[in-house]
Write a protein that holds these residues in place. Structure first.
Motif, short mmCIF file in Angstrom:
data_model
loop_
_atom_site.label_atom_id
_atom_site.label_comp_id
_atom_site.label_asym_id
_atom_site.label_seq_id
_atom_site.Cartn_x
_atom_site.Cartn_y
_atom_site.Cartn_z
N GLY A 246 46.99 28.61 1.46
CA GLY A 246 45.63 29.09 1.64
C GLY A 246 44.72 28.86 0.44
O GLY A 246 43.50 28.96 0.56
N LEU A 247 45.28 28.57 -0.73
CA LEU A 247 44.46 28.31 -1.91
C LEU A 247 43.95 26.86 -1.97
O LEU A 247 43.12 26.53 -2.80
CB LEU A 247 45.22 28.64 -3.20
CG LEU A 247 45.53 30.11 -3.44
CD1 LEU A 247 46.26 30.30 -4.77
CD2 LEU A 247 44.27 30.95 -3.40
N VAL B 48 38.58 19.50 5.92
CA VAL B 48 39.09 19.68 7.28
C VAL B 48 40.62 19.62 7.30
O VAL B 48 41.27 20.47 7.92
CB VAL B 48 38.49 18.63 8.24
CG1 VAL B 48 39.08 18.76 9.62
CG2 VAL B 48 36.98 18.73 8.28
N SER B 49 41.20 18.65 6.61
CA SER B 49 42.65 18.42 6.67
C SER B 49 43.48 19.65 6.37
O SER B 49 44.44 19.95 7.07
CB SER B 49 43.05 17.30 5.72
OG SER B 49 42.54 16.08 6.14
N HIS B 50 43.13 20.37 5.31
CA HIS B 50 43.96 21.53 4.95
C HIS B 50 43.84 22.65 5.98
O HIS B 50 44.75 23.45 6.12
CB HIS B 50 43.61 22.03 3.54
CG HIS B 50 42.30 22.72 3.41
ND1 HIS B 50 41.11 22.05 3.32
CD2 HIS B 50 42.00 24.05 3.37
CE1 HIS B 50 40.14 22.92 3.21
NE2 HIS B 50 40.63 24.14 3.24
N ARG B 51 42.75 22.69 6.73
CA ARG B 51 42.58 23.72 7.75
C ARG B 51 43.42 23.44 9.00
O ARG B 51 43.74 24.36 9.75
CB ARG B 51 41.11 23.86 8.12
CG ARG B 51 40.28 24.50 7.03
CD ARG B 51 38.85 24.77 7.49
NE ARG B 51 38.15 25.58 6.52
CZ ARG B 51 37.33 25.10 5.60
NH1 ARG B 51 37.11 23.80 5.51
NH2 ARG B 51 36.73 25.90 4.75
N ILE B 52 43.71 22.16 9.23
CA ILE B 52 44.50 21.80 10.42
C ILE B 52 45.92 21.37 10.06
O ILE B 52 46.63 20.82 10.88
CB ILE B 52 43.78 20.71 11.25
CG1 ILE B 52 43.57 19.44 10.45
CG2 ILE B 52 42.47 21.23 11.80
CD1 ILE B 52 43.03 18.28 11.25
N GLY B 53 46.32 21.64 8.80
CA GLY B 53 47.70 21.38 8.39
C GLY B 53 48.02 19.92 8.15
O GLY B 53 49.17 19.51 8.30
N LYS B 54 47.05 19.12 7.75
CA LYS B 54 47.27 17.69 7.54
C LYS B 54 47.31 17.30 6.06
O LYS B 54 46.93 16.21 5.69
CB LYS B 54 46.17 16.87 8.24
CG LYS B 54 46.18 17.03 9.74
CD LYS B 54 47.42 16.44 10.34
CE LYS B 54 47.37 16.55 11.85
NZ LYS B 54 48.57 16.06 12.49
N VAL B 55 47.77 18.20 5.20
CA VAL B 55 47.98 17.89 3.79
C VAL B 55 49.46 17.66 3.61
O VAL B 55 50.28 18.42 4.11
CB VAL B 55 47.48 19.04 2.89
CG1 VAL B 55 47.88 18.82 1.46
CG2 VAL B 55 45.97 19.17 3.01
N GLY B 56 49.81 16.59 2.87
CA GLY B 56 51.22 16.27 2.70
C GLY B 56 51.53 15.83 1.28
O GLY B 56 50.65 15.72 0.42
N THR B 57 52.79 15.57 1.07
CA THR B 57 53.26 15.11 -0.23
C THR B 57 52.53 13.84 -0.64
O THR B 57 52.37 12.92 0.15
CB THR B 57 54.78 14.85 -0.16
OG1 THR B 57 55.42 16.06 0.28
CG2 THR B 57 55.33 14.45 -1.51
#
Length: 164
Positions: A143-144, A65-74
């Motif tokens: 997107g990958l 879910v996180s990567h679809r809503i832009g919640k991936v970070g360093t």
């Protein structure tokens, strides 16, 4: 009279088969949705994420879910479809997000600095000496990213969240 009795039994049996088939189909649909869009177990092995993950293999949980809503970070450990071989899924740590300046060494004597372009991330394995990552194939399109690893379930002595 007997014929009516047999037909009634066949109708009852057919209804039972259809009901059970519908239950199995619903379960498989739920399993598919859960595994592809919510959370899935993944076997991760190889030297690139030592010492965070074991060489012989860990089973981790990755949420989708996180990567679809832009919640991936360093600092996040992510599953990424390889830009070199799309059949492979890599497990790496996000080192830089779009707009970040990243310094890295291709070999011990030659350092470089780059800015991560828009819509991309910079990923590296924790074991810099045995990892094929963004230092070799450049920034990876956002997107990958396939999922964000949040929990290790195997081996038992490593059970729990991943420390950074």
């Amino acid at each position: 009279m007997r014929l009516l009795s047999y037909m009634g039994q066949w109708k009852s049996a057919a209804k039972e088969v259809l009901d059970r088939t519908a239950i199995v189909a619903k379960f498989l649909c739920l399993l598919h949705v859960t595994n592809n869009y919510l959370c899935s177990p993944t076997l991760v092995y190889g030297p690139s994420m030592l010492p965070t993950l074991n060489l012989t293999g860990d089973v981790v949980l990755a949420e989708h879910v996180s990567h679809r809503i832009g919640k991936v970070g360093t600092g996040d450990v992510v599953l990424v479809r390889s830009p070199v071989d799309p059949r492979r899924i890599l497990t790496k740590r996000v080192v830089g997000m779009e707009g970040d300046t990243v310094s890295f060494y291709v070999d011990p004597m030659y350092g470089q600095t780059t800015v991560v372009p828009k819509g991309h991330v910079w990923i590296q394995g924790d074991n810099t000496y045995a990892s094929s990552d963004s230092r070799h194939f450049g920034p990876v399109p956002y997107g990958l990213i396939q999922g964000k690893v949040f929990f290790r379930v195997w081996p038992p002595d490593g059970f729990g969240t991943l420390e950074q």
